[in-house]
Design a protein around this motif. Structure first.
Motif, PDB file in Angstrom:
ATOM      1  N   VAL A  83      12.030  77.586  36.694  1.00 27.87           N
ATOM      2  CA  VAL A  83      12.876  78.285  35.809  1.00 27.87           C
ATOM      3  C   VAL A  83      14.212  77.871  35.707  1.00 27.87           C
ATOM      4  O   VAL A  83      14.814  77.256  36.731  1.00 27.87           O
ATOM      5  N   ASP A  84      14.397  77.517  34.445  1.00 30.87           N
ATOM      6  CA  ASP A  84      15.982  76.854  34.377  1.00 30.87           C
ATOM      7  C   ASP A  84      16.949  77.875  34.340  1.00 30.87           C
ATOM      8  O   ASP A  84      16.773  79.256  34.351  1.00 30.87           O
ATOM      9  N   PRO A  85      18.259  77.635  34.206  1.00 26.64           N
ATOM     10  CA  PRO A  85      19.483  78.714  34.171  1.00 26.64           C
ATOM     11  C   PRO A  85      19.617  79.476  33.061  1.00 26.64           C
ATOM     12  O   PRO A  85      20.235  80.262  33.217  1.00 26.64           O
ATOM     13  N   GLY A  86      18.796  79.152  32.090  1.00 30.55           N
ATOM     14  CA  GLY A  86      18.710  80.402  30.857  1.00 30.55           C
ATOM     15  C   GLY A  86      17.471  81.105  31.064  1.00 30.55           C
ATOM     16  O   GLY A  86      17.318  82.038  30.060  1.00 30.55           O
ATOM     17  N   GLY A  87      16.891  81.222  32.209  1.00 27.85           N
ATOM     18  CA  GLY A  87      15.834  82.037  32.323  1.00 27.85           C
ATOM     19  C   GLY A  87      14.540  81.548  31.588  1.00 27.85           C
ATOM     20  O   GLY A  87      13.306  82.281  31.549  1.00 27.85           O
ATOM     21  N   ASN A  88      14.554  80.299  31.271  1.00 25.28           N
ATOM     22  CA  ASN A  88      13.105  79.646  30.650  1.00 25.28           C
ATOM     23  C   ASN A  88      12.376  79.161  31.595  1.00 25.28           C
ATOM     24  O   ASN A  88      12.654  78.410  32.548  1.00 25.28           O
ATOM     25  N   ILE A  89      10.999  79.569  31.545  1.00 25.68           N
ATOM     26  CA  ILE A  89       9.974  79.007  32.389  1.00 25.68           C
ATOM     27  C   ILE A  89       9.573  77.504  31.968  1.00 25.68           C
ATOM     28  O   ILE A  89       9.197  77.508  31.060  1.00 25.68           O
ATOM     29  N   LEU A  90       9.847  76.646  32.773  1.00 25.89           N
ATOM     30  CA  LEU A  90       9.756  75.257  32.542  1.00 25.89           C
ATOM     31  C   LEU A  90       8.248  74.855  32.941  1.00 25.89           C
ATOM     32  O   LEU A  90       7.591  73.899  32.058  1.00 25.89           O
ATOM     33  N   ALA A  91       7.519  75.475  33.862  1.00 25.54           N
ATOM     34  CA  ALA A  91       6.147  75.110  34.399  1.00 25.54           C
ATOM     35  C   ALA A  91       5.894  76.096  35.257  1.00 25.54           C
ATOM     36  O   ALA A  91       6.387  76.815  35.879  1.00 25.54           O
ATOM     37  N   THR A  92       4.417  76.699  35.069  1.00 23.84           N
ATOM     38  CA  THR A  92       3.926  77.530  36.003  1.00 23.84           C
ATOM     39  C   THR A  92       2.575  77.374  36.231  1.00 23.84           C
ATOM     40  O   THR A  92       1.706  76.696  35.399  1.00 23.84           O
ATOM     41  N   THR A  93       2.000  77.695  37.387  1.00 24.25           N
ATOM     42  CA  THR A  93       0.458  77.571  37.742  1.00 24.25           C
ATOM     43  C   THR A  93      -0.190  78.718  37.178  1.00 24.25           C
ATOM     44  O   THR A  93      -1.374  78.829  37.580  1.00 24.25           O
ATOM     45  N   LEU A  94       0.400  79.796  36.597  1.00 24.83           N
ATOM     46  CA  LEU A  94      -0.330  80.891  36.547  1.00 24.83           C
ATOM     47  C   LEU A  94      -0.947  81.339  37.890  1.00 24.83           C
ATOM     48  O   LEU A  94      -0.637  81.204  38.841  1.00 24.83           O
ATOM     49  N   LEU A  95      -2.177  82.134  37.684  1.00 26.01           N
ATOM     50  CA  LEU A  95      -2.900  82.697  38.977  1.00 26.01           C
ATOM     51  C   LEU A  95      -3.365  81.590  39.763  1.00 26.01           C
ATOM     52  O   LEU A  95      -3.693  82.005  40.985  1.00 26.01           O
ATOM     53  N   GLY A  96      -3.715  80.272  39.262  1.00 25.56           N
ATOM     54  CA  GLY A  96      -4.504  79.378  40.204  1.00 25.56           C
ATOM     55  C   GLY A  96      -3.603  78.535  41.297  1.00 25.56           C
ATOM     56  O   GLY A  96      -2.300  78.834  41.218  1.00 25.56           O
ATOM     57  N   SER A  97      -4.295  77.974  41.995  1.00 27.54           N
ATOM     58  CA  SER A  97      -3.679  77.145  43.174  1.00 27.54           C
ATOM     59  C   SER A  97      -3.045  75.809  42.227  1.00 27.54           C
ATOM     60  O   SER A  97      -3.763  75.396  41.389  1.00 27.54           O
ATOM     61  N   GLY A  98      -2.096  75.349  42.732  1.00 24.94           N
ATOM     62  CA  GLY A  98      -1.691  74.146  41.933  1.00 24.94           C
ATOM     63  C   GLY A  98      -0.204  73.922  42.300  1.00 24.94           C
ATOM     64  O   GLY A  98       0.262  74.380  43.031  1.00 24.94           O
ATOM     65  N   MET A  99       0.410  73.094  41.119  1.00 21.60           N
ATOM     66  CA  MET A  99       1.781  72.708  41.532  1.00 21.60           C
ATOM     67  C   MET A  99       2.492  72.605  40.080  1.00 21.60           C
ATOM     68  O   MET A  99       2.001  72.202  39.010  1.00 21.60           O
ATOM     69  N   ALA A 100       3.501  73.592  39.857  1.00 21.80           N
ATOM     70  CA  ALA A 100       4.211  73.639  38.729  1.00 21.80           C
ATOM     71  C   ALA A 100       5.389  72.523  38.817  1.00 21.80           C
ATOM     72  O   ALA A 100       6.388  72.580  39.765  1.00 21.80           O
ATOM     73  N   VAL A 101       5.649  71.702  37.901  1.00 21.46           N
ATOM     74  CA  VAL A 101       6.459  70.416  38.029  1.00 21.46           C
ATOM     75  C   VAL A 101       7.297  70.355  36.724  1.00 21.46           C
ATOM     76  O   VAL A 101       6.867  70.537  35.523  1.00 21.46           O
ATOM     77  N   ALA A 102       8.603  70.185  36.946  1.00 25.94           N
ATOM     78  CA  ALA A 102       9.527  70.079  35.812  1.00 25.94           C
ATOM     79  C   ALA A 102      10.563  69.345  36.209  1.00 25.94           C
ATOM     80  O   ALA A 102      11.247  69.149  37.231  1.00 25.94           O
TER      81      ALA A 102
END
Length: 294
Positions: A234-253
């Motif tokens: 999440v960035d300093p403005g509260g914006n989600i830049l990347a997410t895995t949702l429910l699954g296993s994985g890697m959120a990358v930004a």
């Protein structure tokens, strides 16, 4: 530019399985150009198998508890050997110098240095039967910037993140083993009320403090707990830049930390415009019940 990543994955009592999973995630992170990787709470040895009145305890279920390890022990050294020059935040059960006190802990490290460690302060649902509570929040200088650490339930307390922001944290790593609701669980787990709260806390704390928020979580199931995943950046403005949702994985930004801070903090002054002179009751012991009836 700096590449931040948060992991959603399932870690168990099997240390060799944990090391193999960490190695696989580290390889993926390097392939994707990641500079800072946040692994979940209890990534070394897994979390408790249950919580609440029937939660694990040192006295009654010692065999089912996570292995307690020392910060300077071979387990942390093994992780350092695996991750090499990748900066990683990782959770584990820490054994204190007295040889019996346990803490739900996290460290930020790379192959050559442990930059800092943290012991979880806020304990939910009987977790205190298994762990002692920590007593402070540090911020650590690392190759990717100033990093703060917190664990799971800590994110529900704005004061925790605010302390680190005031101490210069640019990135806060929030490591979790956050489960779905135990009763009336939603048919679609992404709509579950505890999933909703997990995600709301992440975006709110990033925006409150105008920091990068890197939230990892366990996924799958362990014991009676069903985890909600949703690792995110999440960035300093509260914006989600990347997410895995429910699954296993890697959120990358990929982010520009310095430029983002200049931009975000040029229009919103959440830290500058504080009014500490009127916040006194927040830190007064026993003030909660008084404020509730004010």
């Amino acid at each position: 530019m700096t590449t931040l990543a948060a992991v959603s994955a399932n870690f168990t009592r099997d240390l060799e399985q944990n090391y193999a999973l960490i190695a696989s995630l580290a390889d993926e992170a390097r392939h994707r150009g990641v500079d800072f990787l946040t692994l979940p709470e209890a990534a070394i040895g897994g979390y408790l198998s249950s919580l609440g009145n029937h939660g694990d305890t040192v006295r009654t279920t010692a065999r089912s508890l996570p292995p307690a390890i020392r910060l300077d022990g071979p387990e942390i050294a093994r992780v350092q050997q695996i991750v090499g020059d990748l900066v990683v935040a990782i959770g584990f059960c820490e054994l204190a110098d007295d040889g019996h006190t346990r803490y739900n802990a996290a460290a930020v490290l790379d192959g050559s240095t442990v930059y800092g460690s943290y012991r979880k302060v806020h304990q939910p649902l009987g977790e205190g039967m298994s762990y002692s509570a920590g007593s402070g929040y540090g911020v650590f200088d690392t190759p990717i910037g100033r990093v703060g650490l917190q664990i799971c339930y800590d994110k529900a307390f704005p004061e925790a993140a605010r302390i680190m922001a005031l101490r210069g944290a640019q990135v806060i790593a929030s490591l979790s083993a956050w489960p779905a609701a135990r009763t009336a669980t939603a048919e679609n787990l992404q709509d579950d009320r505890w999933t909703y709260r997990f995600n709301l806390f992440d975006t709110a704390r990033a925006l409150d403090n105008q920091v990068f928020w890197v939230a990892s979580n366990q996924s799958g199931t362990f014991g009676s707990l069903r985890y909600v995943g949703n690792a995110k950046v999440v960035d300093p403005g509260g914006n989600i830049l990347a997410t895995t949702l429910l699954g296993s994985g890697m959120a990358v930004a990929e982010v520009d930390i310095d430029e983002t801070f200049r931009t975000m903090r040029a229009g919103m002054f959440h830290l500058r415009d504080r009014r500490p002179d009127v916040y006194g009751p927040i830190t007064e012991v026993g003030a909660g019940s008084d404020l509730a009836h004010a």
